[in-house]
Design a protein around this motif. Structure first.
Motif, PDB file in Angstrom:
ATOM      1  N   PHE A 174       0.683  -0.895   0.130  1.00  0.00           N
ATOM      2  CA  PHE A 174      -0.459   0.224  -0.216  1.00  0.00           C
ATOM      3  C   PHE A 174       0.674   1.116  -0.477  1.00  0.00           C
ATOM      4  CE2 PHE A 174      -2.164   3.434   2.431  1.00  0.00           C
ATOM      5  CZ  PHE A 174      -3.968   2.838   1.595  1.00  0.00           C
ATOM      6  N   TYR A 175       1.792   1.381   0.745  1.00  0.00           N
ATOM      7  CA  TYR A 175       3.000   2.000   0.472  1.00  0.00           C
ATOM      8  C   TYR A 175       3.517   2.592  -0.538  1.00  0.00           C
ATOM      9  CZ  TYR A 175       7.781   4.555   2.210  1.00  0.00           C
ATOM     10  OH  TYR A 175       8.680   5.889   2.159  1.00  0.00           O
ATOM     11  N   LEU A 176       3.894   1.692  -0.805  1.00  0.00           N
ATOM     12  CA  LEU A 176       4.266   1.983  -2.566  1.00  0.00           C
ATOM     13  C   LEU A 176       3.652   2.277  -4.075  1.00  0.00           C
ATOM     14  CD1 LEU A 176       6.892  -1.332  -3.390  1.00  0.00           C
ATOM     15  CD2 LEU A 176       7.234   1.237  -2.588  1.00  0.00           C
ATOM     16  N   ARG A 177       1.953   3.030  -3.275  1.00  0.00           N
ATOM     17  CA  ARG A 177       1.151   2.570  -4.627  1.00  0.00           C
ATOM     18  C   ARG A 177       0.479   4.436  -4.536  1.00  0.00           C
ATOM     19  NH1 ARG A 177      -0.317  -1.906  -7.376  1.00  0.00           N
ATOM     20  NH2 ARG A 177      -0.096  -3.684  -6.301  1.00  0.00           N
ATOM     21  N   CYS A 178       0.679   3.935  -3.148  1.00  0.00           N
ATOM     22  CA  CYS A 178      -0.553   5.109  -2.441  1.00  0.00           C
ATOM     23  C   CYS A 178       0.566   5.802  -1.978  1.00  0.00           C
ATOM     24  CB  CYS A 178      -1.056   4.635  -1.078  1.00  0.00           C
ATOM     25  SG  CYS A 178      -2.548   3.363  -1.561  1.00  0.00           S
ATOM     26  N   GLU A 179       1.742   6.233  -0.929  1.00  0.00           N
ATOM     27  CA  GLU A 179       2.268   6.716  -1.439  1.00  0.00           C
ATOM     28  C   GLU A 179       4.011   7.589  -2.088  1.00  0.00           C
ATOM     29  OE1 GLU A 179       2.302   9.015   2.270  1.00  0.00           O
ATOM     30  OE2 GLU A 179       0.170   8.024   2.757  1.00  0.00           O
ATOM     31  N   LYS A 180       4.348   6.792  -2.154  1.00  0.00           N
ATOM     32  CA  LYS A 180       5.153   6.752  -3.660  1.00  0.00           C
ATOM     33  C   LYS A 180       4.525   6.550  -4.973  1.00  0.00           C
ATOM     34  CE  LYS A 180       8.984   7.059  -2.357  1.00  0.00           C
ATOM     35  NZ  LYS A 180       9.579   7.591  -2.367  1.00  0.00           N
ATOM     36  N   ASN A 181       2.753   6.056  -5.177  1.00  0.00           N
ATOM     37  CA  ASN A 181       2.650   6.989  -6.077  1.00  0.00           C
ATOM     38  C   ASN A 181       2.966   5.838  -7.452  1.00  0.00           C
ATOM     39  OD1 ASN A 181       1.020   8.329  -5.402  1.00  0.00           O
ATOM     40  ND2 ASN A 181       2.392   9.985  -5.801  1.00  0.00           N
ATOM     41  N   PHE A 182       3.644   4.174  -6.712  1.00  0.00           N
ATOM     42  CA  PHE A 182       3.909   3.282  -8.447  1.00  0.00           C
ATOM     43  C   PHE A 182       3.363   3.019  -9.015  1.00  0.00           C
ATOM     44  CE2 PHE A 182       8.215   3.287  -5.168  1.00  0.00           C
ATOM     45  CZ  PHE A 182       8.806   4.115  -6.314  1.00  0.00           C
ATOM     46  N   ASN A 185       2.604  -2.670 -12.056  1.00  0.00           N
ATOM     47  CA  ASN A 185       4.186  -3.696 -12.201  1.00  0.00           C
ATOM     48  C   ASN A 185       5.132  -3.184 -11.286  1.00  0.00           C
ATOM     49  OD1 ASN A 185       2.385  -4.392 -13.245  1.00  0.00           O
ATOM     50  ND2 ASN A 185       2.425  -4.531 -15.497  1.00  0.00           N
ATOM     51  N   THR A 186       5.624  -1.982 -10.972  1.00  0.00           N
ATOM     52  CA  THR A 186       6.642  -1.513 -10.486  1.00  0.00           C
ATOM     53  C   THR A 186       6.613  -1.977  -9.405  1.00  0.00           C
ATOM     54  OG1 THR A 186       7.076   0.576 -11.520  1.00  0.00           O
ATOM     55  CG2 THR A 186       7.909   0.991  -9.861  1.00  0.00           C
ATOM     56  N   VAL A 187       5.481  -1.647  -8.308  1.00  0.00           N
ATOM     57  CA  VAL A 187       5.433  -2.052  -7.120  1.00  0.00           C
ATOM     58  C   VAL A 187       5.568  -4.042  -7.324  1.00  0.00           C
ATOM     59  CG1 VAL A 187       3.483  -2.643  -5.083  1.00  0.00           C
ATOM     60  CG2 VAL A 187       3.658  -0.559  -6.487  1.00  0.00           C
ATOM     61  N   ARG A 188       4.888  -4.691  -8.133  1.00  0.00           N
ATOM     62  CA  ARG A 188       5.694  -6.091  -8.202  1.00  0.00           C
ATOM     63  C   ARG A 188       7.406  -6.335  -8.199  1.00  0.00           C
ATOM     64  NH1 ARG A 188       1.384  -9.821  -9.895  1.00  0.00           N
ATOM     65  NH2 ARG A 188       2.989 -11.206 -11.198  1.00  0.00           N
ATOM     66  N   LEU A 189       7.555  -5.675  -9.500  1.00  0.00           N
ATOM     67  CA  LEU A 189       9.352  -5.521  -9.000  1.00  0.00           C
ATOM     68  C   LEU A 189       9.785  -5.407  -7.953  1.00  0.00           C
ATOM     69  CD1 LEU A 189      11.480  -5.622 -11.797  1.00  0.00           C
ATOM     70  CD2 LEU A 189      11.417  -3.493 -12.025  1.00  0.00           C
ATOM     71  N   TYR A 190       9.298  -4.002  -7.156  1.00  0.00           N
ATOM     72  CA  TYR A 190      10.239  -3.952  -5.528  1.00  0.00           C
ATOM     73  C   TYR A 190       9.326  -5.077  -4.948  1.00  0.00           C
ATOM     74  CZ  TYR A 190      11.671   0.800  -7.174  1.00  0.00           C
ATOM     75  OH  TYR A 190      12.246   2.054  -7.724  1.00  0.00           O
ATOM     76  N   VAL A 216      -0.666 -12.462  -2.680  1.00  0.00           N
ATOM     77  CA  VAL A 216      -0.630 -12.093  -4.434  1.00  0.00           C
ATOM     78  C   VAL A 216      -0.952 -10.469  -4.450  1.00  0.00           C
ATOM     79  CG1 VAL A 216      -1.856 -12.494  -6.418  1.00  0.00           C
ATOM     80  CG2 VAL A 216      -1.457 -14.219  -4.482  1.00  0.00           C
ATOM     81  N   ALA A 217       0.386 -10.071  -5.408  1.00  0.00           N
ATOM     82  CA  ALA A 217       0.084  -8.785  -5.625  1.00  0.00           C
ATOM     83  C   ALA A 217      -0.893  -8.400  -6.375  1.00  0.00           C
ATOM     84  CB  ALA A 217       1.828  -7.947  -6.116  1.00  0.00           C
ATOM     85  N   GLU A 218      -0.767  -6.952  -7.221  1.00  0.00           N
ATOM     86  CA  GLU A 218      -1.717  -6.814  -8.579  1.00  0.00           C
ATOM     87  C   GLU A 218      -1.271  -6.557  -9.469  1.00  0.00           C
ATOM     88  OE1 GLU A 218      -4.731  -2.854  -9.457  1.00  0.00           O
ATOM     89  OE2 GLU A 218      -4.368  -3.114  -7.083  1.00  0.00           O
ATOM     90  N   LYS A 219      -1.431  -7.241 -10.482  1.00  0.00           N
ATOM     91  CA  LYS A 219      -0.660  -7.272 -11.880  1.00  0.00           C
ATOM     92  C   LYS A 219      -1.632  -6.084 -12.842  1.00  0.00           C
ATOM     93  CE  LYS A 219       1.597  -9.853 -15.252  1.00  0.00           C
ATOM     94  NZ  LYS A 219       1.660 -11.059 -15.499  1.00  0.00           N
TER      95      LYS A 219
END
Length: 412
Positions: A174-182, A185-190, A216-219
Motif C-alpha cells: 500500500f505504501y509503494l502504491r499510495c505514498e510513492k505513487n508507483f 507493475n513497479t510495485v510487483r518488481l520492488y 498476491v500482488a496486483e498486476k
C-alpha cells in the motif's frame, strides 16, 4: 581434517593461556573460509596431557575420551552441514554466517534491515562475476524503501524478522502504491527482492512462516512499447549532430535487429560472431540474465553496423557501448531528431525485435529461442502483434474467402 571446496577448514585446539582451576584447558574451534577466521569455544575442557594435537582429539578409549571426542565430532558434523546448506542455497559463505547458523543465532535478534544489508553486501561481492550491477542497485533501492516505510508507518528504525506478518507485506504494498505513487507493475518488481529475502530467512530457520505465503500482488496489463518499421527507418535516416548520439543510435538499431539486451551488448566480443552451416554470420552468446544460449542469424543492417565499428578496440569488446542510464537518456534525444513521438527507452529495441519478427511470420518458438527466454510465456508478453500483422492476416483471410464472401454480400 577434511577441506571442502578448497576454502573451508575446521580446527580444534587448546586455549592453553586460560587453564581452569582443575588443570583442564578449554577446547576451541576455529572455522576458516577463504582465509577469514571465526573462533568460538567448544564448551568442553580437557586435560592437556591427553590432547593429541595432530588428530585434534583426546587420546584413549575410556569414557572420558569418548564423551569429549563425541562432542567434537558433533561440532564438526554440524559445522560441515551448515556450510553445505549455505553454499547450496546462497553460493557464497562466510565464517561468520556458518558460525551464526551453527549456534542458532537468536532469531529475535535478527532484524529485517540487518539481514537485508548482509545480503546486499554479499551480493555486491558477486557483481561482475555471477550477478549484475543493476540487480544489486534494485536490492539497495528496495532496502531504502523498506527503511523509509518502517519509519513512516511504525516509527521504527528496524524490525525483528520473526515479527514480519502478511499484514506488513500488505502495508508495504500500500505504501509503494499510495505514498510513492508507483504503478502496479513497479510495485510487483520492488516486491521481488523482499520476497526473496523472506524466503532466505525461512530457509535459515529464522522465521517459521513466509509472510508472502498467501500474498498476491496486483498486476496490470501493460502495452509494451516498440517501434514500427517506419520509425526504425526514420531513426536510421536521422541526421545526428554528435558522434555520441550516432553511437547510441547504432547500438539501439543493432539491438532492434538482434534482440540482444544492453547488458549482453556491452559484453559482446568479436568471438560472438560466428560462421554457421548456412554460410551466414550468426550472433551466438549466452544471456547473462537466464544463462540460456541465443543464436541469431545476422541480417544486413547489424552486419553493416559491425563493419562500421570494426576498428573500435578497447579490450576485446565489439562496440563502444555507454552505460545503460546514459543510453536511456540519449536515445530519447535521438528519437527527437528522428521525429518519433514515443517515450523511448533503450530496452524497447528488444521489444521491437520481438514484434518485428512475429509480424513477419517468424514462429514464436523461434523468437523465444533468439531472445534467450527460459519460458515461451515471457515471449508472449514481450512480443506484441502489430496492427500491420493483424491487417496482413485479415487480408490473406479475405483473399481466401473472396468467393464465399461475395456470394454472401450479394444476399445482404
Amino acid at each position: 581434517m577434511e577441506e571442502k571446496k578448497s576454502t573451508f577448514k575446521v580446527l580444534f585446539y587448546l586455549k592453553k593461556n586460560a587453564p581452569k582451576k582443575d588443570g583442564t584447558v578449554p577446547i576451541m574451534i576455529r572455522t576458516t573460509i577463504d582465509g577469514v577466521e571465526k573462533t568460538r569455544s567448544a564448551k568442553v575442557s580437557v586435560n592437556p596431557d591427553r590432547w593429541d594435537k595432530a588428530r585434534m582429539r583426546v587420546t584413549g578409549r575410556d569414557a572420558y575420551a569418548t564423551k569429549i571426542n563425541n562432542a567434537l565430532d558433533l561440532w564438526e558434523r554440524n559445522i560441515g552441514a551448515k556450510y553445505d546448506t549455505l553454499f547450496h542455497y546462497e553460493g557464497y559463505v562466510t565464517a561468520e554466517k556458518v558460525d551464526n547458523a551453527v549456534m542458532g543465532t537468536d532469531a529475535k535478534k535478527m532484524t529485517l534491515l540487518t539481514f537485508f544489508k548482509q545480503h546486499n553486501d554479499e551480493f555486491k561481492l558477486k557483481v561482475g562475476k555471477t550477478r549484475a550491477e543493476n540487480t544489486h542497485r534494485m536490492y539497495c533501492d528496495v532496502y531504502n524503501h523498506v527503511s523509509n516505510f518502517l519509519k513512516l508507518k511504525y516509527n521504527l528504525s528496524d524490525i525483528p524478522l520473526i515479527e514480519l506478518k502478511e499484514s506488513f507485506i500488505k502495508n508495504f504494498d500500500f505504501y509503494l502504491r499510495c505514498e510513492k505513487n508507483f504503478k502496479a507493475n513497479t510495485v510487483r518488481l520492488y516486491m521481488v527482492p523482499l520476497k526473496r529475502l523472506t524466503a532466505m530467512a525461512k530457509d535459515d530457520n529464522i522465521i517459521a512462516i513466509d509472510p508472502f505465503k498467501h500474498f498476491v500482488a496486483e498486476k496490470e496489463s501493460v502495452d509494451i512499447g516498440y517501434l514500427t518499421m517506419d520509425e526504425v527507418e526514420a531513426m536510421i535516416s536521422a541526421d545526428l549532430p554528435t558522434k555520441l548520439l550516432e553511437i547510441v543510435r547504432d547500438m539501439f538499431v543493432f539491438c532492434c535487429f538482434t534482440g540482444i539486451s544492453h547488458t549482453d551488448l556491452k559484453k559482446l566480443t568479436r568471438q560472438n560472431i560466428q560462421d554457421f552451416f548456412d554460410g551466414n554470420n550468426w550472433l551466438v552468446y549466452r544471456r547473462r540474465k537466464t544463462d540460456i544460449k541465443s543464436s541469431i542469424p545476422l541480417l544486413e543492417i547489424p552486419k553493416k553496423i559491425l563493419e562500421k565499428y570494426r576498428d573500435y578496440q578497447i579490450g576485446n569488446r565489439a562496440f563502444p557501448v555507454p552505460e545503460y542510464d546514459p543510453c536511456n537518456n540519449l536515445i530519447k534525444i535521438v528519437a527527437g531528431f528522428a521525429r518519433i513521438d514515443k517515450h523511448l527507452t533503450f530496452h524497447m529495441s528488444r521489444h521491437t525485435f520481438a514484434t518485428m519478427m512475429l509480424s513477419k511470420g517468424v514462429p514464436i518458438e523461434t523468437v523465444s529461442h533468439m531472445l534467450g527466454h527460459s519460458n515461451i510465456t515471457t515471449t508472449q508478453i514481450y512480443a506484441r502483434i502489430t496492427n500491420q500483422k493483424i491487417s496482413d492476416d485479415m487480408q490473406k483471410l479475405s483473399e481466401t474467402l473472396h468467393n464465399f464472401e461475395k456470394a454472401l454480400v450479394d444476399k445482404i
